[in-house]
Design an enzyme around this catalytic site. Sequence first.
Site, PDB file in Angstrom:
ATOM      1  N   VAL A  37       0.818  -1.212   0.000  1.00  0.00           N
ATOM      2  CA  VAL A  37       0.000   0.000   0.000  1.00  0.00           C
ATOM      3  C   VAL A  37       0.851   1.259   0.000  1.00  0.00           C
ATOM      4  O   VAL A  37       0.527   2.252  -0.647  1.00  0.00           O
ATOM      5  CB  VAL A  37      -0.955   0.006   1.222  1.00  0.00           C
ATOM      6  CG1 VAL A  37      -1.631   1.357   1.387  1.00  0.00           C
ATOM      7  CG2 VAL A  37      -1.992  -1.106   1.074  1.00  0.00           C
ATOM      8  N   LYS A 206     -25.675 -11.666  -9.290  1.00  0.00           N
ATOM      9  CA  LYS A 206     -24.348 -11.662  -9.896  1.00  0.00           C
ATOM     10  C   LYS A 206     -24.420 -11.393 -11.399  1.00  0.00           C
ATOM     11  O   LYS A 206     -23.564 -10.694 -11.955  1.00  0.00           O
ATOM     12  CB  LYS A 206     -23.656 -12.998  -9.611  1.00  0.00           C
ATOM     13  CG  LYS A 206     -23.371 -13.217  -8.127  1.00  0.00           C
ATOM     14  CD  LYS A 206     -22.910 -14.634  -7.836  1.00  0.00           C
ATOM     15  CE  LYS A 206     -22.634 -14.824  -6.356  1.00  0.00           C
ATOM     16  NZ  LYS A 206     -22.277 -16.224  -6.013  1.00  0.00           N
TER      17      LYS A 206
END
Length: 433
Positions: A37, A206
């Site tokens: 990160v 979905k």
Amino acid sequence: MIANDRRIRVALLGHGTVGAEVARLLDEQAGELAARVGAPLELAGIAVRRPDKHPDLPRHLVTADAAGLVDSDVDVVVELIGGIEPVRGWLLSALQKGKSVVTANKALLAEHSAELAEAADAAGADLYFEAAVAGAIPLLRPLRESLAGDRITRVMGIVNGTTNYILSAMDATGAGYAETLDEASRLGYAEADPTADVDGYDAASKAAILASLAFHTRVTAADVHREGIAGVSASDIVAAKVLGRTVKLLAICERVTDADGGESVSARVHPVMIPRGHQLAGVNGAFNAVYVEADAAGELMFYGQGAGGAPTASAVLGDLVAVARNRVLGGRGPRESAHAALPIRSMGQTPTRYHISLDVADRAGVLAQVAQVFAVHDVSIAAVRQRDRHSTASLVIVTHSAPDAALRATVDEISRLDVVHEVVSVMRVEGED
């Protein structure tokens, strides 16, 4: 190397199977995640319904006040609770305040993705949801980013592990639907209330997400034609085997072009017969697989664990690293792409193929009467198979592609013929030219 001393504070909503894995990985892989990160990820709090049910969690992190945690000094909200309300309000509040959101909530996205995306755009926040479809399989990001320069024409796949396990077991053992569902429940592959899975609601949510991303058009669960697997019998499985096919519950999303060149989007979920040589036919058990067709990229296949705590947590952590990195570097991820705004094609207008099994009278002229009904509805017959049984005969007909409404009307009229004793089964066929 960590870019600065800033910490990215994360609010975790939910500590069930997936949430517990996310919390564990945040702790165990803290160093690795910080390096990826560019800043440490700090778990600022965990919202649960009943804090007393989680005595193993640090008391200073646990709260029953999810709204308060979302409104606190956090950078990212990770939502793993599920359902529509009150989750929708919490995530809207987070996005409106410029906080990034990572969610696995397929039902919420299938109903309210437009509202959430607009809130994210207005505040310059990120909305990521890789874990909402197909668990650990990297699927949504390729559709949203890797294939952004291509024209996707079709997305078809197995996106529900419970139904795939049941149909795979029926194919392997010859058992019926009810007993196989009982066995799936005993083994933990089916929920105590399996309705969302076996009736196709989970797969329809979905499919709405997949169609929205693939075709740059807002598609909701209500736009998806839905049929479950409760009507699939052991005889359907046997009939499929005889013809070199197997039965799967598929989510099928297509960009359909009319004769005049107009385009629309079709999204549907239902059982189908597919050839055993098709890429999806060998996907068994609780695994998921999605087959994508695009103009330039051609045919692509995505396969892997479609559910489970660790696999789904992997997708959640991938999203979390992405949105946290964006905050550290001052950037943001892709926005909603709904510029095509294609119309939604009804199921009746969608071209499909049928496998129809009939019990008919065993006498001359029966096939001609049945064929005449197909001709009246302008439905072409691709193949016919007949077997005599004493005073009756078994007739199996496979059609060429035709509008689903025409096929339905054909079956309805055939069922009223005097020479037809019973329409034993009707199932759509996919994966064949």
